[in-house]
Design a protein around this motif. Structure first.
Motif, PDB file in Angstrom:
ATOM      1  N   GLU A  50       0.773  -1.227  -0.008  1.00 17.68           N
ATOM      2  CA  GLU A  50       0.105  -0.027   0.036  1.00 17.68           C
ATOM      3  C   GLU A  50       1.017   1.169  -0.048  1.00 17.68           C
ATOM      4  N   GLN A  53       2.107   1.819  -3.537  1.00 17.83           N
ATOM      5  CA  GLN A  53       1.213   2.253  -4.370  1.00 17.83           C
ATOM      6  C   GLN A  53       0.899   3.696  -4.043  1.00 17.83           C
ATOM      7  N   GLU A  54       0.922   4.181  -2.773  1.00 17.79           N
ATOM      8  CA  GLU A  54       0.828   5.549  -2.671  1.00 17.79           C
ATOM      9  C   GLU A  54       1.974   6.563  -2.992  1.00 17.79           C
ATOM     10  N   PHE A  55       3.122   5.943  -3.019  1.00 13.94           N
ATOM     11  CA  PHE A  55       4.197   6.728  -3.341  1.00 13.94           C
ATOM     12  C   PHE A  55       4.213   6.826  -4.925  1.00 13.94           C
ATOM     13  N   ALA A  57       1.571   6.560  -6.916  1.00 16.41           N
ATOM     14  CA  ALA A  57       0.464   7.573  -7.351  1.00 16.41           C
ATOM     15  C   ALA A  57       0.998   9.003  -7.054  1.00 16.41           C
ATOM     16  N   SER A  58       1.456   9.242  -5.839  1.00 10.08           N
ATOM     17  CA  SER A  58       1.689  10.662  -5.524  1.00 10.08           C
ATOM     18  C   SER A  58       3.015  11.177  -6.491  1.00 10.08           C
ATOM     19  N   THR A  59       3.737  10.247  -6.802  1.00 13.04           N
ATOM     20  CA  THR A  59       4.774  10.958  -7.721  1.00 13.04           C
ATOM     21  C   THR A  59       4.307  11.156  -9.182  1.00 13.04           C
ATOM     22  N   ASN A  61       1.372  11.960  -9.942  1.00 12.16           N
ATOM     23  CA  ASN A  61       0.665  13.192  -9.869  1.00 12.16           C
ATOM     24  C   ASN A  61       1.095  14.415 -10.295  1.00 12.16           C
ATOM     25  N   ASN A  62       2.670  14.361 -10.404  1.00 19.31           N
ATOM     26  CA  ASN A  62       3.208  15.712 -11.036  1.00 19.31           C
ATOM     27  C   ASN A  62       3.057  15.909 -12.416  1.00 19.31           C
ATOM     28  N   ARG A  69       6.518   7.297 -16.463  1.00 19.83           N
ATOM     29  CA  ARG A  69       7.077   6.553 -15.350  1.00 19.83           C
ATOM     30  C   ARG A  69       8.768   6.302 -15.493  1.00 19.83           C
ATOM     31  N   GLN A  98      13.205   3.160  -5.257  1.00 24.39           N
ATOM     32  CA  GLN A  98      11.895   3.677  -5.759  1.00 24.39           C
ATOM     33  C   GLN A  98      12.159   3.788  -7.238  1.00 24.39           C
TER      34      GLN A  98
END
Length: 235
Positions: A50, A53-55, A57-59, A61-62, A69, A98
Motif C-alpha cells: 500500500e 502504491q501511494e508513493f 500515485a503521489s509521484t 500526480n506531478n 514513469r 524507488q
C-alpha cells in the motif's frame, strides 16, 4: 604512480563513507529490505504494498512528468546520486529502489545499485548489478563506463589474470570504455578514464588523445594532479 592514478580515476567525494562497511550494510539489510537491490525480491506485506502504491500515485500526480514513469524513475536515480555524493548511502539506496518501483526496466537503476556496492568496496556485487543492467540495455554508456571501471579496479588491486582471449583486466577496462566511447564520444567521464587507463598502459599517444578530447568537452573530471602526472610520464 598507481596510488595517485586510482584516486584520480574515481574522483572520490571528500565526504566520508566511514560509517558503512559492506559487512555492516549486509547485517542491516537483513531486517531492512530497502537496502537490497530490488528490495531483495522479497514478498512484501499488505502494508508495504500500500505504501508503494501511494508513493507511485503521489509521484505520478506531478504534471511535469506527463505520466512518464521512466522520467519519474530517472529523477529518483538523480536524487539517489545526489545523496550518494553527500555520503548518505542509505537514502541513496532508498531512492534507487524507488526508481525501480517506478520503472523496473530502467537500466540506469542498476547503475545506481552498482555505485552503492563500489562505494562499499564490493566490486563483485557491483559487477553483478552492471551486468544485469546491461542485459536490459547493452548500449547504456553510464553502465558501460562504470563496468569498465570495475575491471580497472581489479587490475589496480593486483589481479593481472587473463581471460580466454589473453586480455588482462586493464585491457578489458579499455575495451569496455572504448565501446562506451563509440556510443557517446562526448562523455567526459569516459574520456578521462580512458586517458588514465592508457597512461597505466604506458600508451602516451592514446593517453594524450583522450585527455585532449576530455579537455575539449570541458575537462570537468580532470584533476590538476593528473595533468602533472601525464606531463611527467608523457612529455
Amino acid at each position: 604512480m598507481k596510488s595517485l592514478l586510482i584516486i584520480l580515476f574515481f574522483l572520490i567525494s571528500s565526504q566520508s563513507f566511514g560509517q558503512w562497511t559492506y559487512e555492516k550494510w549486509v547485517t542491516e539489510a537483513k531486517t531492512n529490505i530497502r537496502l537490497r537491490p530490488k528490495y531483495g525480491l522479497v514478498e512484501k506485506t499488505k502494508e508495504q504494498k500500500e505504501v508503494d502504491q501511494e508513493f507511485i500515485a503521489s509521484t505520478m500526480n506531478n504534471e511535469k512528468l506527463h505520466g512518464d514513469r521512466t522520467l519519474a524513475s530517472n529523477q529518483m536515480i538523480e536524487l539517489g546520486f545526489q545523496y550518494l555524493y553527500k555520503g548518505d548511502l542509505k537514502t541513496a539506496m532508498y531512492r534507487f529502489n524507488q526508481a525501480y518501483l517506478l520503472d523496473s526496466a530502467n537500466a540506469d537503476v542498476f547503475w545506481g545499485y552498482g555505485a552503492i556496492y563500489m562505494t562499499l568496496s564490493n566490486q563483485e556485487k557491483a559487477r553483478e548489478q552492471y551486468e544485469e543492467g546491461l542485459k536490459l540495455n547493452a548500449e547504456n554508456t553510464r553502465l558501460l563506463t562504470d563496468y569498465g571501471t570495475y575491471f580497472f579496479v581489479k587490475y589496480f588491486e593486483g589481479d593481472h589474470s587473463k581471460d580466454k582471449n589473453g586480455k588482462d583486466n586493464l585491457d578489458r577496462a579499455i575495451e569496455i570504455l572504448l565501446s562506451s566511447y563509440r556510443i557517446d564520444t562526448k562523455n567526459q567521464n569516459t574520456l578521462y578514464k580512458l586517458s588514465v587507463c592508457y597512461l597505466n598502459k604506458k600508451d602516451c599517444e592514446n593517453a594524450r588523445k583522450f585527455y585532449n578530447l576530455c579537455k575539449d568537452e570541458g575537462g570537468q573530471p580532470i584533476a590538476e594532479e593528473f595533468t602533472t602526472e601525464l606531463n611527467k610520464n608523457c612529455p
